[in-house]
Design a protein around this motif. Structure first.
Motif, PDB file in Angstrom:
ATOM      1  N   GLY A 436      47.838  33.917  32.064  1.00 19.23           N
ATOM      2  CA  GLY A 436      48.802  34.954  33.328  1.00 19.23           C
ATOM      3  C   GLY A 436      48.195  34.289  34.898  1.00 19.23           C
ATOM      4  N   LYS A 439      49.724  30.980  35.649  1.00 18.42           N
ATOM      5  CA  LYS A 439      51.740  30.624  35.948  1.00 18.42           C
ATOM      6  C   LYS A 439      51.816  31.181  36.968  1.00 18.42           C
ATOM      7  CE  LYS A 439      52.565  33.507  31.887  1.00 18.42           C
ATOM      8  NZ  LYS A 439      53.255  33.667  30.898  1.00 18.42           N
ATOM      9  N   LEU A 440      51.114  31.879  37.812  1.00 22.92           N
ATOM     10  CA  LEU A 440      51.487  32.359  38.993  1.00 22.92           C
ATOM     11  C   LEU A 440      52.020  31.681  40.023  1.00 22.92           C
ATOM     12  CD1 LEU A 440      48.496  34.725  39.600  1.00 22.92           C
ATOM     13  CD2 LEU A 440      51.292  35.575  39.242  1.00 22.92           C
ATOM     14  N   GLN A 443      55.267  30.292  39.312  1.00 22.62           N
ATOM     15  CA  GLN A 443      56.526  31.323  38.971  1.00 22.62           C
ATOM     16  C   GLN A 443      57.030  31.846  40.792  1.00 22.62           C
ATOM     17  OE1 GLN A 443      53.961  33.745  36.612  1.00 22.62           O
ATOM     18  NE2 GLN A 443      55.970  33.922  34.632  1.00 22.62           N
ATOM     19  N   HIS A 548      62.461  42.513  35.842  1.00 20.28           N
ATOM     20  CA  HIS A 548      62.591  41.208  35.039  1.00 20.28           C
ATOM     21  C   HIS A 548      63.436  40.974  34.300  1.00 20.28           C
ATOM     22  CE1 HIS A 548      57.948  42.006  35.292  1.00 20.28           C
ATOM     23  NE2 HIS A 548      58.063  41.510  36.000  1.00 20.28           N
ATOM     24  N   LYS A 562      58.953  36.927  34.770  1.00 20.34           N
ATOM     25  CA  LYS A 562      57.662  38.330  33.741  1.00 20.34           C
ATOM     26  C   LYS A 562      56.134  36.790  33.166  1.00 20.34           C
ATOM     27  CE  LYS A 562      56.860  41.913  31.542  1.00 20.34           C
ATOM     28  NZ  LYS A 562      55.714  41.553  31.929  1.00 20.34           N
ATOM     29  N   ASN A 563      55.612  37.912  34.016  1.00 15.85           N
ATOM     30  CA  ASN A 563      54.130  38.245  33.587  1.00 15.85           C
ATOM     31  C   ASN A 563      53.092  38.512  32.770  1.00 15.85           C
ATOM     32  OD1 ASN A 563      51.027  36.063  33.843  1.00 15.85           O
ATOM     33  ND2 ASN A 563      52.214  35.214  35.837  1.00 15.85           N
ATOM     34  N   GLU A 564      52.078  38.158  32.671  1.00 12.71           N
ATOM     35  CA  GLU A 564      51.401  39.768  31.851  1.00 12.71           C
ATOM     36  C   GLU A 564      51.398  40.675  32.474  1.00 12.71           C
ATOM     37  OE1 GLU A 564      49.902  39.318  28.571  1.00 12.71           O
ATOM     38  OE2 GLU A 564      50.707  36.869  28.538  1.00 12.71           O
ATOM     39  N   LEU A 567      49.047  41.443  35.580  1.00 17.79           N
ATOM     40  CA  LEU A 567      49.772  41.275  36.627  1.00 17.79           C
ATOM     41  C   LEU A 567      50.633  40.979  37.163  1.00 17.79           C
ATOM     42  CD1 LEU A 567      47.982  37.678  35.220  1.00 17.79           C
ATOM     43  CD2 LEU A 567      47.151  39.444  36.411  1.00 17.79           C
ATOM     44  N   ASP A 568      52.327  41.685  37.035  1.00 18.96           N
ATOM     45  CA  ASP A 568      53.806  41.735  36.905  1.00 18.96           C
ATOM     46  C   ASP A 568      53.247  42.686  38.532  1.00 18.96           C
ATOM     47  OD1 ASP A 568      54.813  40.972  35.228  1.00 18.96           O
ATOM     48  OD2 ASP A 568      54.909  42.990  34.215  1.00 18.96           O
ATOM     49  N   LEU A 571      53.673  39.422  41.605  1.00 19.12           N
ATOM     50  CA  LEU A 571      55.092  38.839  41.543  1.00 19.12           C
ATOM     51  C   LEU A 571      55.560  39.664  42.307  1.00 19.12           C
ATOM     52  CD1 LEU A 571      55.026  36.790  38.257  1.00 19.12           C
ATOM     53  CD2 LEU A 571      54.931  35.405  40.869  1.00 19.12           C
TER      54      LEU A 571
END
Length: 604
Positions: A436, A439-440, A443, A548, A562-564, A567-568, A571
């Motif tokens: 996650g 990916k930030l 994203q 999301h 969408k992340n974990e 961690l949302d 974002l």
């Protein structure tokens, strides 16, 4: 708050000082001034209420000298005015002083000086310093300053010129930053490295209770008692280009757009795939000590406090350690119980925030273990703490914090993962969080690409006189930070509440004229958040959702990747930074320098 710049060397000093002041404008100020030592040794002063450009317009064409000090003032004692602007001089115009901080016993000192025949012309606390230094019978400027400081109670970062000692600048620090810049046969002083990096990256940061004498080809440091101290210059990692606007119209926009790169930087070199964890060597906390932590308390102010709230949730979720965040400005005054099994985390973008620094010093006095989470290497909180993490956001010039907030939350995610893997977090969950985190950056870039849509929404809602921000659990700190951003930069009143609290009072405010921003992540509270939006719509409230997926009950939805679940929040805050920015733009605000605010709050 406030800015100090000084130079001694061979170059024409006025342009250097004015350039330095311009680089410190982001700190917040309402007046500015400059004093140089003229060719005949006299002190020549120019001051102006307003921006540095107003000061620059007043500087005469013939204003030659190679030694000088300058200042941007943020009013504490006395309203913004030419007279109250720094530098301040004594009646004989022998001594000139620029000063950051607050002299707590200024009224007492002022009364004493007036009784002795001094004529004080300003309303400031700083002016007493110039008179005290001038009245000292000591033979050296260093001793004159030392004599004056013995009478002073309060905080100060100060620089002093004296007509009888034209070959030097004497500076001192107690609670307010002072940084020396070491050049080639020239020396600089400033309250922030931003004013120095265009000329030198070799710096010395004074400690509290330390003074320095700068000459063109040398410097020395010593305590306020006169004992010599050793000072080894360090290299600043940021370059002058880091402080440029880079083609953007404002620093705020530049810094919002830098977040993907900034997050990549805070992650770089810290992820340990082999053990599904991260390496945080700067914590100075081994595995046994980490397992012994029974509670975590996070202290910060403003945006740093909100980052700490998200950090506390991350630590509880991933490490299962009871954690909470509290404003440092409240903690330091409430005689809190300091538990030896509690780990304290001090959060500050600048690393110099006075309330946070004072809390750290009180905790250290009581034997607590304190870790710093800061952006500026070598800052006071970094030096006073037992260990910590740098968030590596890079220089943040705009008064309102954006990329540093995001990087601080990511740093907390790293800490939560580290503590979790030391304790009971599984390898599978460790790998999930690492994936996650990786990916930030991509994203964040996706979110930034939606800026044209966010701009249209901000323009649509810019006529609102007040806005409500709501979220549950992970979404609530995001709502608080988003409301703060809107207030800071656009001056639109905004309040944040837990969505679960709507029916306990805030629903009374809901009407078409008061829009609501709802934070609606796809997590186990999705239906609860939708129910809150139902309550708002039933009362004719307008809703902007950050979610999301498109939300049926919202009038408008900003969709984020969408992340974990954990961690949302990282974002979901970014589009609301852009929302605040474009609202302020639509309202014609001074985005990088909001009224009444300062970047680094180094006084109470």
């Amino acid at each position: 708050m406030c800015g100090i710049v000084g130079y001694i060397g061979r170059r024409d000093v006025a342009p250097l000082l004015l350039e330095g002041l311009q680089r410190l404008e982001y700190r917040g100020y309402d007046s500015a001034g400059v004093v140089i030592t003229g060719k005949t040794g006299d002190l020549r002063v120019v001051k102006a209420k307003g921006r540095v450009r107003e000061l620059q317009a007043r500087v005469p064409k013939r204003f030659a000298g190679t030694t000088g000090i300058a200042h941007t003032r943020w009013a504490t004692h006395g309203k913004p005015s030419d007279l109250n602007a720094h530098p301040h001089l004594d009646n004989d115009e022998k001594v000139a002083v620029v000063h950051n901080g607050i002299i707590d016993n200024a009224s007492e000192l002022r009364a004493r000086l007036v009784a002795e025949g001094a004529e004080l012309v300003s309303e400031t606390d700083t002016e007493v310093l110039a008179h005290l230094i001038a009245r000292s019978a000591a033979e050296t400027l260093e001793q004159k300053v030392r004599d004056a400081l013995r009478s002073v109670e309060g905080t100060y970062g100060l620089a002093v010129l004296h007509r009888d000692f034209p070959d030097r600048i004497v500076v001192a620090r107690n609670g307010s930053p002072v940084v020396l810049g070491i050049g080639e046969k020239e020396m600089f002083v400033a309250s922030d490295v931003a004013a120095l990096v265009a000329h030198t990256r070799q710096v010395v940061t004074l400690e509290d209770g330390e003074m320095a004498t700068l000459k063109a080809d040398d410097f020395r440091t010593y305590t306020t008692e006169g004992s010599r101290t050793s000072a080894t210059p360090t290299t600043v990692e940021w370059e002058a280009e880091s402080y440029d606007m880079g083609g953007h119209d404002t620093y705020m926009h530049k810094e919002i757009c830098e977040q993907a790169e900034a997050v990549d930087r805070v992650l770089r070199g810290r992820i340990d795939d082999r053990f599904a964890t991260v390496r945080l060597d700067g914590l100075n906390l081994d595995a046994r000590e980490a397992r012994g932590v029974r509670r975590i308390k996070i202290l910060g102010c403003g945006t740093s406090y909100h980052a700490g709230q998200i950090g506390a949730q991350l630590i509880e979720e991933l490490a299962r350690i009871p954690s909470d965040a509290e404003p440092a400005s409240e903690f330091r005054y409430r005689n809190a119980v300091v538990d030896p099994d509690t780990l304290y985390l001090a959060v500050s973008q600048s690393g110099e925030t006075y309330d946070v620094l004072a809390a750290v010093q009180e905790l250290k006095r009581k034997g607590a273990r304190v870790l710093g989470v800061v952006n500026v290497v070598g800052s006071a909180i970094a030096r006073e703490s037992d260990g910590g993490m740098y968030v590596h956001a890079g220089p943040e010039v705009c008064v309102v914090s954006t990329k540093c907030f995001t990087n601080t939350v990511v740093a907390f995610a790293l800490l939560a993962l580290h503590l979790g893997r030391v304790r009971d977090l599984s390898v599978a969950d460790g790998r999930r969080i690492i994936a996650g985190l990786r990916k930030l950056p991509e994203q964040i870039e996706q979110v930034l690409k939606t800026e044209p849509d966010i701009k249209r929404l901000a323009t649509h809602f810019a006529d609102a006189r007040s806005m409500l921000f709501v979220g549950r659990v992970r979404g609530y700190p995001v709502a608080r930070e988003a409301a703060l951003k809107l207030k800071e930069v656009s001056y639109v009143h905004a309040e944040a509440y837990p969505a679960s609290e709507l029916k306990h009072g805030p629903l009374a405010l809901v009407e078409p004229a008061m829009p609501t921003v709802a934070i609606v992540p796809d997590d186990d509270l999705l239906e609860k958040n939708r129910a809150a939006m139902e309550e708002i719509k039933a009362r004719s409230g307008r809703i902007l959702a950050v979610a999301h997926q498109e939300q049926e009950k919202a009038d408008h939805t900003i969709v984020v990747p969408k992340n974990e679940d954990e961690l949302d929040p990282i974002l979901m805050g970014i589009p609301l930074q852009l929302f605040a920015y474009h609202t302020a733009l639509a309202l014609g605000r001074d985005i990088d320098k909001p009224r009444n605010l300062a970047k680094s709050v180094t006084v109470e």
